[in-house]
Write an enzyme that holds these catalytic residues in place. Structure first.
Site, mmCIF file in Angstrom:
data_model
loop_
_atom_site.group_PDB
_atom_site.id
_atom_site.type_symbol
_atom_site.label_atom_id
_atom_site.label_comp_id
_atom_site.label_asym_id
_atom_site.label_seq_id
_atom_site.Cartn_x
_atom_site.Cartn_y
_atom_site.Cartn_z
ATOM 1 N N HIS A 1 2.820 58.527 56.577
ATOM 2 C CA HIS A 1 1.980 59.410 55.774
ATOM 3 C C HIS A 1 1.141 58.562 54.827
ATOM 4 C CE1 HIS A 1 4.522 63.302 56.279
ATOM 5 N NE2 HIS A 1 4.555 62.568 57.374
ATOM 6 N N GLU B 1 0.754 58.561 51.525
ATOM 7 C CA GLU B 1 1.455 58.063 50.349
ATOM 8 C C GLU B 1 2.402 56.927 50.728
ATOM 9 O OE1 GLU B 1 0.560 62.461 49.721
ATOM 10 O OE2 GLU B 1 1.273 61.209 51.370
ATOM 11 N N SER C 1 -1.797 67.722 48.383
ATOM 12 C CA SER C 1 -0.475 67.858 47.776
ATOM 13 C C SER C 1 0.570 67.171 48.652
ATOM 14 C CB SER C 1 -0.130 69.342 47.616
ATOM 15 O OG SER C 1 1.156 69.496 47.063
ATOM 16 N N CYS D 1 3.731 66.227 50.768
ATOM 17 C CA CYS D 1 4.788 66.951 51.460
ATOM 18 C C CYS D 1 6.135 66.600 50.818
ATOM 19 C CB CYS D 1 4.784 66.592 52.946
ATOM 20 S SG CYS D 1 5.312 64.887 53.266
ATOM 21 N N CYS E 1 6.993 62.806 51.124
ATOM 22 C CA CYS E 1 6.272 61.956 50.173
ATOM 23 C C CYS E 1 6.660 62.278 48.731
ATOM 24 C CB CYS E 1 4.775 62.068 50.397
ATOM 25 S SG CYS E 1 4.306 61.413 52.028
#
Length: 141
Positions: free
Chosen positions: A48, A50, A73, A75, A78
């Site tokens: 991901h 992040e 935003s 998940c 993360c």
């Protein structure tokens, strides 16, 4: 700071991936690491945005004074990373398309700012409309 994450999101989209970007900054606004969702490109469900930014930043003694900036935003995966390593602040480009764990983070002492940035919203809404199957795969539905 959001511009770095948006640049990453656009790069991911250009590569055929999901347009989510992130960047980790120190307390002075210096860039530590940047990354984008690379689940499609790498065939790695854990990559991901992040996560990629965090990995690019490398090891540090502590993360309390860092800021994770992300176009969407985070998940739960993360959000867990933010909590696990004590990242002190999260700046979210938008939470309309997907409202992940940012409220939970705020409830646990992370300073969260949701910008509802029009460019971030447009990136995700256009992507979801064009590639719903890939989007739903990404969010686990």
């Amino acid at each position: 700071m959001l511009a770095v994450a948006v640049e990453e999101a656009r790069a991911g989209l250009a590569e055929g991936g999901i347009p989510i970007g992130a960047a980790l900054f120190d307390e002075h606004g210096e860039l530590l690491g940047r990354g984008r969702n690379r689940r499609v490109q790498d065939g790695d469900p854990s990559m991901h945005a992040e996560t990629a930014a965090f990995r690019a930043a490398g090891r540090m003694r502590g993360y309390r004074r860092t800021t994770m900036v992300t176009t969407l935003s985070p998940c739960w995966y993360c959000s867990g990373l933010v909590r696990q390593f004590g990242i002190g602040r999260v700046v979210v480009g938008e939470a309309r398309t997907f409202s992940g764990g940012h409220d939970w983070l705020a409830e646990h002492g992370v300073l969260v700012t949701v910008l509802e940035d029009p460019e971030c919203i447009r990136l995700m809404t256009d992507f979801v409309a064009a590639r719903p199957e890939l989007w739903f795969e990404d969010i686990g539905e």
